[in-house]
Design an enzyme around this catalytic site. Structure first.
Site, short mmCIF file in Angstrom:
data_model
loop_
_atom_site.label_atom_id
_atom_site.label_comp_id
_atom_site.label_asym_id
_atom_site.label_seq_id
_atom_site.Cartn_x
_atom_site.Cartn_y
_atom_site.Cartn_z
CB ALA A 12 -0.77 0.06 0.98
CB VAL A 15 3.79 1.53 -6.87
CG1 VAL A 15 3.31 0.79 -8.17
CG2 VAL A 15 5.22 2.22 -7.14
N GLY A 16 1.21 0.92 -5.45
CA GLY A 16 0.23 0.13 -5.15
C GLY A 16 -1.00 1.07 -4.95
CE LYS A 223 10.24 2.10 -13.14
NZ LYS A 223 9.50 3.36 -12.76
CB SER A 272 18.28 21.03 -10.13
OG SER A 272 18.53 19.70 -10.27
N GLY A 274 20.49 18.28 -8.37
CA GLY A 274 20.52 16.96 -8.58
C GLY A 274 19.02 16.23 -8.36
CB CYS A 279 12.75 5.44 -9.57
SG CYS A 279 11.07 4.96 -8.74
CG PHE A 280 15.79 9.20 -11.58
CD1 PHE A 280 14.69 8.37 -12.32
CD2 PHE A 280 15.92 10.39 -11.82
CE1 PHE A 280 13.74 8.97 -12.90
CE2 PHE A 280 15.08 11.11 -12.64
CZ PHE A 280 14.09 10.36 -13.31
NE ARG A 349 10.64 6.57 -1.26
CZ ARG A 349 9.91 5.70 -1.65
NH1 ARG A 349 10.00 4.26 -1.50
NH2 ARG A 349 8.79 6.06 -2.57
#
Length: 478
Positions: A12, A15-16, A223, A272, A274, A279-280, A349
């Protein structure tokens, strides 16, 4: 295979939660249950204070929750009643063992697969399991192996790859009008049947031409490749920003010039402090590890450089703050505006603000931080994670979260903009300037403010990819 009537989502999180909210809204005939082991997280989803912030998410939850959208900790019940099961669990970078610091930790994915195999009852028929978590290539094969080797009589599984391409802050718009939806599966009759079944769900609101079907491995790699390419563009323009500062060029003008080339385009060319987010960096490190395991060291080194440049940009910006403040910030108050990794989200994060704040703390500064969506507890936790052992004890006494930007800036020697929140554009900077210690410095790490106006107010302004010294000197001589 009959049409889907019930969906279960394991996880939850970012993403979900939003994904299943949109599915429930657009497919009112499908019962959607989002499950998680965290009692606190599920309680938040069932309250008026959702565990994540996304513009428009609360409205969709209010519309669908209790109608065909449910949030629960009864994982087994949701799995048993589902025709299709999304795996949306966390896949962090490994912190130990083989692949430490690079490879994705698939522990939670494997646990999810084993729970599905253990829970689905004998004679349940065909089940579709969809990996939505970001995973390395051939993770679906591992999930399929676990499910098939533990399957019960009268049960068959098809595992699909359906990666998410959500940008935090615009996730609801991304879900409602995606550039593309990828569905990867086995190139068998059963695999194609499962692909068609999931495709039918998306076709309730996504135009057919935007739904791409392919083999599982292509879907999984797409992805990782997409995030790697986007991060590469950011690191590329940030590399140019360093050249611009050294030569007197303006990176914004350079970005506009190259962005008008239709082969390049203007997106992701905003220099910027950074990139950040979940994800990245994780996906690029995963790609580096995969390349190394495939004996492609040159490929691994190429993608690793994107991360190195991002770290360099953060460090370079932090060092400039110290240098401009006469090479010492010990016991000086520094105001940081923004702690989330980007605007319109509370996600911290891998935020650049974490590393900039940590560097300033190591130099002895006291920090007052304002972010409209990040609480002090979250800030402290993130800083303790990256802080050195000798500095971690002073974080609680040296970091204050303020309820408004004016309080945060009062008495500060410098204001540092780390997140591009829209509200920072409309602040009364004359009021902020008057309340600060002089000389008052402003470091715009997101290039969102009107620097000429700030200089006229009296600020010493520094930004990314542009020399500001000449303007400040001109102001003094006038």
């Amino acid at each position: 295979m009959p049409a889907i009537s019930s969906i279960c989502c394991l996880g939850a999180g970012y993403v979900g939660g939003p994904t299943c909210c949109i599915i429930a809204q657009q497919c009112p005939h499908i019962t959607v249950t989002v499950v998680d082991k965290s009692v606190e997280r599920i309680a938040a989803w069932n309250s008026g204070n959702l565990p994540i912030y996304e513009p428009g998410l609360q409205d969709v939850v209010d519309q669908c929750r209790g109608v065909n959208l449910y949030f629960s900790t009864d994982i087994q019940k949701a799995i048993r009643g589902a025709d299709l099961i999304f795996i949306c669990v966390n896949t962090p970078t490994k912190t130990f063992g083989l692949g430490k610091g690079k490879a994705a930790d698939l522990k939670f994915v494997e646990l999810a697969a084993r729970m599905i195999a253990d829970t689905v009852e004998e004679g349940a028929g065909k089940k579709i399991v969809v990996e939505k978590s970001t995973v390395p290539v051939r993770a679906a094969e591992s999930i399929a192996t676990i499910l098939k080797d533990n399957s019960k009589p009268g049960v068959s599984y098809q595992v699909l790859s359906n990666p998410e391409f959500l940008a935090e802050g615009t996730a609801m718009a991304d879900l409602l009008s995606p550039d593309r939806v990828l569905i990867g599966g086995e190139q068998t009759d059963a695999g194609q049947e499962a692909i068609a079944t999931l495709k039918e769900v998306y076709q309730h609101w996504v135009p057919q031409e935007r739904i791409m079907t392919m083999n599982t491995w292509s879907s999984e790699l797409s992805k990782l490749a997409a995030n790697a390419f986007l991060a590469q563009r950011i690191s590329s323009i940030n590399a140019m920003s360093a050249v611009c500062e050294a030569t007197g060029a303006d990176v914004s003008e350079v970005a506009e010039a190259i962005g008008r080339d239709t082969r390049i385009g203007p997106k992701f060319l905003q220099a910027s402090v950074g990139f950040g987010g979940s994800c990245f960096q994780k996906d690029i490190l995963n790609l580096v590890y995969i390349s190394e395991m495939l004996n492609l060291p040159e490929v691994a080194e190429y993608w690793a450089q994107v991360i190195k440049l991002n770290n360099f940009q953060r460090t370079r910006f932090s060092q400039r703050i110290v240098q401009c403040l006469f090479n010492t910030i010990t016991d000086k108050k520094i105001c940081i505006l923004g702690f989330a990794f980007k605007k319109n989200t509370g996600d911290t994060r891998e935020s650049a603000a974490i590393y900039i704040a940590n560097h300033l703390l190591e130099e002895g500064a006291n920090l007052s931080i304002y972010d409209p969506k990040v609480r002090q507890q979250q800030m402290i936790m993130e800083l303790e994670t990256v802080s050195s052992a000798e500095n971690v004890d002073r974080i609680p006494s040296s970091v204050v979260s303020c309820s408004d930007p004016y309080t945060a800036a009062q008495g500060a020697h410098a204001v540092v903009v780390c997140t591009e929140w829209d509200e920072f554009l409309g602040l009364d900077y004359k009021k902020i300037y008057k309340s600060m210690s002089k000389p008052a410095f402003l470091f715009d790490g997101r290039k969102i403010l009107n620097h000429e106006d700030l200089i006229n107010i009296g600020f010493h302004v520094e930004t990314i990819g542009k020399r500001m010294v000449r303007q400040n000197l001109d102001r003094k001589w006038n």
